[in-house]
Design a protein around this motif. Sequence first.
Motif, PDB file in Angstrom:
ATOM      1  N   ARG A 148     -66.116  20.821 -22.682  1.00  9.10           N
ATOM      2  CA  ARG A 148     -65.519  22.139 -22.490  1.00  9.10           C
ATOM      3  C   ARG A 148     -64.908  22.247 -21.093  1.00  9.10           C
ATOM      4  NH1 ARG A 148     -63.007  25.604 -21.432  1.00  9.10           N
ATOM      5  NH2 ARG A 148     -63.257  27.866 -21.588  1.00  9.10           N
ATOM      6  N   ILE A 149     -65.647  21.779 -20.067  1.00  9.50           N
ATOM      7  CA  ILE A 149     -65.134  21.864 -18.695  1.00  9.50           C
ATOM      8  C   ILE A 149     -63.981  20.880 -18.515  1.00  9.50           C
ATOM      9  CG2 ILE A 149     -65.743  21.627 -16.255  1.00  9.50           C
ATOM     10  CD1 ILE A 149     -67.009  24.021 -17.657  1.00  9.50           C
ATOM     11  N   ASN A 150     -64.105  19.736 -19.190  1.00  9.63           N
ATOM     12  CA  ASN A 150     -63.082  18.700 -19.069  1.00  9.63           C
ATOM     13  C   ASN A 150     -61.719  19.186 -19.563  1.00  9.63           C
ATOM     14  OD1 ASN A 150     -62.890  15.808 -18.298  1.00  9.63           O
ATOM     15  ND2 ASN A 150     -62.003  15.667 -20.354  1.00  9.63           N
ATOM     16  N   TYR A 151     -61.714  20.120 -20.558  1.00 15.39           N
ATOM     17  CA  TYR A 151     -60.437  20.652 -21.050  1.00 15.39           C
ATOM     18  C   TYR A 151     -59.609  21.221 -19.908  1.00 15.39           C
ATOM     19  CZ  TYR A 151     -62.220  20.591 -25.866  1.00 15.39           C
ATOM     20  OH  TYR A 151     -62.699  20.218 -27.073  1.00 15.39           O
ATOM     21  N   GLU A 152     -60.309  21.866 -18.948  1.00 16.99           N
ATOM     22  CA  GLU A 152     -59.562  22.573 -17.913  1.00 16.99           C
ATOM     23  C   GLU A 152     -59.548  21.810 -16.607  1.00 16.99           C
ATOM     24  OE1 GLU A 152     -60.087  26.810 -17.755  1.00 16.99           O
ATOM     25  OE2 GLU A 152     -60.881  26.776 -19.795  1.00 16.99           O
ATOM     26  N   MET A 153     -60.397  20.798 -16.471  1.00 18.84           N
ATOM     27  CA  MET A 153     -60.423  20.024 -15.240  1.00 18.84           C
ATOM     28  C   MET A 153     -60.699  18.587 -15.649  1.00 18.84           C
ATOM     29  SD  MET A 153     -62.622  20.878 -11.877  1.00 18.84           S
ATOM     30  CE  MET A 153     -62.561  19.827 -10.440  1.00 18.84           C
ATOM     31  N   ALA A 154     -59.647  17.797 -15.684  1.00 22.33           N
ATOM     32  CA  ALA A 154     -59.777  16.442 -16.215  1.00 22.33           C
ATOM     33  C   ALA A 154     -60.759  15.620 -15.383  1.00 22.33           C
ATOM     34  CB  ALA A 154     -58.409  15.777 -16.236  1.00 22.33           C
ATOM     35  N   GLY A 155     -61.489  14.761 -16.030  1.00 22.41           N
ATOM     36  CA  GLY A 155     -62.378  13.829 -15.336  1.00 22.41           C
ATOM     37  C   GLY A 155     -63.761  14.373 -15.053  1.00 22.41           C
ATOM     38  N   THR A 156     -64.099  15.559 -15.583  1.00 22.82           N
ATOM     39  CA  THR A 156     -65.410  16.130 -15.276  1.00 22.82           C
ATOM     40  C   THR A 156     -66.447  15.866 -16.361  1.00 22.82           C
ATOM     41  OG1 THR A 156     -64.556  18.191 -16.154  1.00 22.82           O
ATOM     42  CG2 THR A 156     -64.651  17.980 -13.764  1.00 22.82           C
ATOM     43  N   ARG A 157     -66.021  15.320 -17.501  1.00 27.22           N
ATOM     44  CA  ARG A 157     -66.985  15.122 -18.574  1.00 27.22           C
ATOM     45  C   ARG A 157     -68.089  14.163 -18.131  1.00 27.22           C
ATOM     46  NH1 ARG A 157     -68.471  12.408 -23.091  1.00 27.22           N
ATOM     47  NH2 ARG A 157     -69.068  13.749 -24.839  1.00 27.22           N
ATOM     48  N   SER A 158     -67.671  13.077 -17.457  1.00 27.58           N
ATOM     49  CA  SER A 158     -68.662  12.084 -17.038  1.00 27.58           C
ATOM     50  C   SER A 158     -69.579  12.665 -15.969  1.00 27.58           C
ATOM     51  CB  SER A 158     -67.956  10.834 -16.519  1.00 27.58           C
ATOM     52  OG  SER A 158     -67.129  11.184 -15.439  1.00 27.58           O
TER      53      SER A 158
END
Lengths: 317, 433
Positions: free
Chosen positions: B126-136
């Motif tokens: 969900r966060i990665n949708y708006e800020m790339a590279g945060t899923r990891s």
Amino acid sequence: MALPTYATKLERLWHYTYLVICAAIFFFLIAPIVVVIPLSFNVEPYFTFTDKMLSFDASGYSMRWYDSLLTFGMAKPEAPRDLSWWADVWQNAKWVQAAKSSLIVGFFATIVATVLGTLAALGLSRPEMPYRRAIMAILISPMIVPIIITATGMFFFYSNPCEPLTWIGLNPQCGRLAGTYLGVILAHATLGIPFVIITVTATLVGFDQSLARAAASLGANPRTTFFRIIMPLILPGVISGALFAFVTSFDEVVAVLFIAGPDQQTIPRQMWNGIREQISPAILAVATLLVIFSVALLTVVEMLRRRSERLRGVTPH
Amino acid sequence: MAQALDPHAAIVTEASGLAPEGALKTADGQPLARALARSSRRARRRAFLLVLPLLAFILITFVLPIGQMLQRSVKNDGFSANMPQISAWFHANPRGTEPDEVAWGALAADLKASAEAKTIGVVGTRINYEMAGTRSLFTSAGRKVRDGLAPPYREAVLALDEKWGDPKLWSVMREASSPYTGNFYLAAMDRTRDAEGNMVQAPEEQRIYIRLFMRTFWLSAVITCTTFLLGFPIAHLLATLPMRKSNLLMILVLLPFWTSLLVRTTAWMVLLQQQGVVNDILVWLGVIRDDQRLQMIFNQTGTIIAMTHILLPFMILPLYSVMRTINPSYVRAARSLGATSWTAFRRIYFPQTLPGLGAGALLVFILAVGYYITPALVGGSSGQLISNMIAMHMTQTLNWSLAAALAALLLLGVLALYWVYDRLVGIDNLKLG
């Protein structure tokens, strides 16, 4: 379109140029469909005419791609072609399975679309129908709304059909429609309905209401009037609507990609996979069969249209 | 049913002339006006009851799913549902508040709970949708906090990764702490929010959607023009030929119309390939050299050619049905009054074809804007339309909310065009062959 006798030289020249242009456009319309037919008999796995094909050498042609439609996915394609081989084809061949799925989905989707659509068309063509325009707009919209949007919505809905009930505070549990035949049938019925509505209402435009009144005045009850008087007159329109609905289902791939499971592998889906992965002339063999199928359907629809015009007394212009 | 078709007739014939009060009455003594109103109400109800089953069916299987899609475009509870404590902190403290020890503690507790519930991936996505590279960032934090963190939490979380201190990340988490958001629409219009929550343009290299919408509309306009240029002469020829001949030629228009879309698209793939029939003919004619075969497919050219072919019948049929009704004596009258054939065409014939032209052009444009299959198969990367992007987000990136937002924008455009079509042409006039 005869040229008037007073046409000038320039006009004559233009007239013939115009006819050539029209011939070229007709060629553009038909050539792509015709060209796949000879290519599907190519002995080589190419999509172009080989020298042998161009010199009409019989060894340049073969039925191998048609054969591959049967053998693809079979358990023992090399076995002798006896009854058990054909049983194997019926059970396992991928394209045969696809044809079965397509026919099942198409058949039931057509029934749903035709019954509901014909009833609605009867209501819509009555002058007393309230909110006619708005309701018509809603019923036609599955044809207008891009299929990808419909499929996206259906993807959410069919994977959890009870979700909308949570909006009004309920919390029931229900199974998935996605991945079932029922789901695909309902989706295809939805997509086919506009075609039934359009063709049946078009037939009803020329319908003479006094015939129904005459039947009633002679003592027929509403049901008899419907089945004996109205139905035979609008039947051509209903059948062409049904054929449209069937073709829509038979050719539909996006909704199937989004909501069908591995069991509902229809012909278009199989083709889609084939085109995207390893396009082989086997696809052209399927295409040829489908072209023959559409020629047959077109013939039926044309015959129905002429019959309907004759019945309704619409003379050709 | 038949009696209901014209109930007035029976009532009027049985009306017993002028009643004493001067009002017309029916045979059974009721005021005629009321009886008429009632019977017309009944007729309306009967007509509506015939339509009702289908209306209900369409509402459930079509309108409701689209509603669900629209809801999905503004709702995504991937973060808020799985990170309740930090979400509550965001609600309690206004934007601009520096995350205090309570906030860091809530974050640490949520990360641990979410990792244990195995939902940390959903949160990170969900966060990665708006800020790339945060899923990891989330998944690795999830692995590390299993045993719990000790206070002070700020230092403990930052020790996992320095990036947790990024104000942009906190801003995005604040945005995601509410299940409802308009941010997917912002993303669909190449906008994003900065660390202060203001709407800004997305970085240059990420602005793809508006360009794609423009391309979709532009290509649709081009295709509408080419179908007009090719369809007009054909419709005119069919309309002016004697019925017998034109019926025969009409089959050439209707056959493609009835042929499977996939078959027609496959046919164009076969024809336009570099080793395909068209290139072969051009080489054979000596127009191009064998090593200069044209790239006519897997680009915009391929999309335009194939879609023109597929949509051409939708232009020809409405044009034809209007041209059939044009009285040829107008053009003859113009000629007899001294107009050249060009003037007669331009001033007399062409204006009369405009209703058909409008109907055909709108229909082709509406269908082209939402096309998916043909561009997906023959479009390559430069011939993709917005539908293909929606499909990509649905099936590959799995950013369903963004797909739904893009679809909603496309739907808005199509419905506007549909409304115009209904106004100008009327949906009842839609004809199929």
